[in-house]
Write an enzyme that holds these catalytic residues in place. Structure first.
Site, PDB file in Angstrom:
ATOM      1  N   LYS A   1      59.298 -82.611  80.009  1.00 27.00           N
ATOM      2  CA  LYS A   1      59.418 -81.575  78.993  1.00 27.00           C
ATOM      3  C   LYS A   1      60.626 -80.693  79.302  1.00 27.00           C
ATOM      4  CE  LYS A   1      54.417 -81.495  78.244  1.00 27.00           C
ATOM      5  NZ  LYS A   1      53.174 -80.685  78.323  1.00 27.00           N
TER       6      LYS A   1
ATOM      7  N   ASP B   1      69.846 -78.727 108.618  1.00 23.93           N
ATOM      8  CA  ASP B   1      69.577 -77.483 107.899  1.00 23.93           C
ATOM      9  C   ASP B   1      68.094 -77.332 107.575  1.00 23.93           C
ATOM     10  OD1 ASP B   1      72.045 -76.286 107.884  1.00 23.93           O
ATOM     11  OD2 ASP B   1      72.661 -77.089 105.948  1.00 23.93           O
TER      12      ASP B   1
ATOM     13  N   ASN C   1      65.768 -69.417 101.413  1.00 22.33           N
ATOM     14  CA  ASN C   1      66.663 -70.255 100.623  1.00 22.33           C
ATOM     15  C   ASN C   1      66.733 -69.832  99.166  1.00 22.33           C
ATOM     16  OD1 ASN C   1      67.801 -72.110 102.296  1.00 22.33           O
ATOM     17  ND2 ASN C   1      66.811 -73.885 101.393  1.00 22.33           N
TER      18      ASN C   1
ATOM     19  N   ASP D   1      65.273 -77.605  82.578  1.00 20.52           N
ATOM     20  CA  ASP D   1      64.114 -78.049  83.362  1.00 20.52           C
ATOM     21  C   ASP D   1      63.566 -76.921  84.228  1.00 20.52           C
ATOM     22  OD1 ASP D   1      64.488 -80.533  82.298  1.00 20.52           O
ATOM     23  OD2 ASP D   1      65.315 -81.436  84.113  1.00 20.52           O
TER      24      ASP D   1
END
Length: 268
Positions: free
Chosen positions: A135, A53, A125, A155
């Site tokens: 953080k 892919d 994509n 995140d």
């Protein structure tokens, strides 16, 4: 659920191929060599990607402007966008068979930098924003100008096409979407709050999705990406279906049934 476009029949009487093979895969390179008699890089009517892919994604990003169909051929990978083709097949006969075409729009992605400058890119994509390592980001998500989630602690946040729903989005916990479905996947990475949003959401592909950081101090640095192309530090991302960029993906008949088996929610 949203509508899914049905595959359209497709046939080449005189196959002229642009072949892209994974140079690290000896089987892929051998198949490219075997099919070289059908190659016509200047005037192709089918672009063939041999490998996994990842090779297919890179091939589409490089050649989508040629406006001819793409066909992925699997060589040693679990390919969601690929066809299983025997190595001893007669190439001319095979590429002259009836195939099925699925239409796949690309994303138009706009990022806003720290200085307010806007940059845009297309993505096959996905597009996403990620906070600096170590953080947690604070993000607001708007769909069609309406705030849908006022504060996501995560995140990062990603928007994926159906083709991209089997890639980074899936590793975040998204359920893959069948090719041709008129929807986009929106999902957070390692969502801390709200708890009920860990599986993300699917929205119509006519939607405009805007994600912005709520940290006006920019202590939580946010980086933007479109298909792994980096925009550097950003403050917001807007994603919609492109009005000009799209590709046609060619498959053997019955491919989608096999592809659905790969979405089995029960691990083997």
């Amino acid at each position: 659920g949203h509508r899914r476009l049905s595959p359209a029949p497709f046939r080449l009487d005189n196959p002229r191929l642009l072949i892209v093979a994974d140079s690290r895969n000896s089987e892929a390179m051998a198949l490219k060599e075997k099919w070289k008699d059908l190659e016509d890089e200047q005037h192709p009517n089918l672009i063939v990607s041999i490998g996994g892919d990842g090779t297919m994604f890179r091939t589409v990003r490089t050649h989508w402007r040629k406006r001819v169909p793409f066909m992925g051929v699997n060589r040693g990978h679990l390919g969601y966008l690929l066809n299983d083709v025997a190595g001893d097949v007669n190439a001319h006969d095979f590429f002259s068979e009836w195939l099925e075409i699925i239409f796949a729009p690309l994303l138009h992605v706009e990022m806003v930098g720290l200085n307010g400058e806007r940059q845009s890119e297309v993505a096959f994509n996905d597009a996403y924003v990620l906070v600096e390592r170590g953080k947690t980001g604070w993000f607001e998500i708007m769909v069609n100008g309406e705030i849908r989630t006022s504060k996501v602690e995560a995140d990062g946040v990603l928007v994926a096409t159906p083709a991209g729903s089997t890639a980074y989005a899936r590793s975040m916990g998204a359920t893959p979407v069948t090719l041709g479905a008129e929807e986009l996947v929106v999902i957070g990475s390692n969502v801390a709050k709200p708890h009920m949003w860990r599986n993300g959401a699917n929205v119509s592909d006519s939607s405009v999705i805007r994600v912005r950081t709520l940290d006006e101090s920019h202590w939580r640095g946010i980086a933007g990406f479109a298909d792994n192309v980096s925009f550097g530090d950003v403050t917001e991302m807007t994603v919609r279906k492109s009005r000009i960029a799209a590709v046609e993906l060619a498959f053997l008949p019955g491919h989608e049934k096999r592809r659905r088996l790969l979405f089995n929610p029960f691990p083997s």
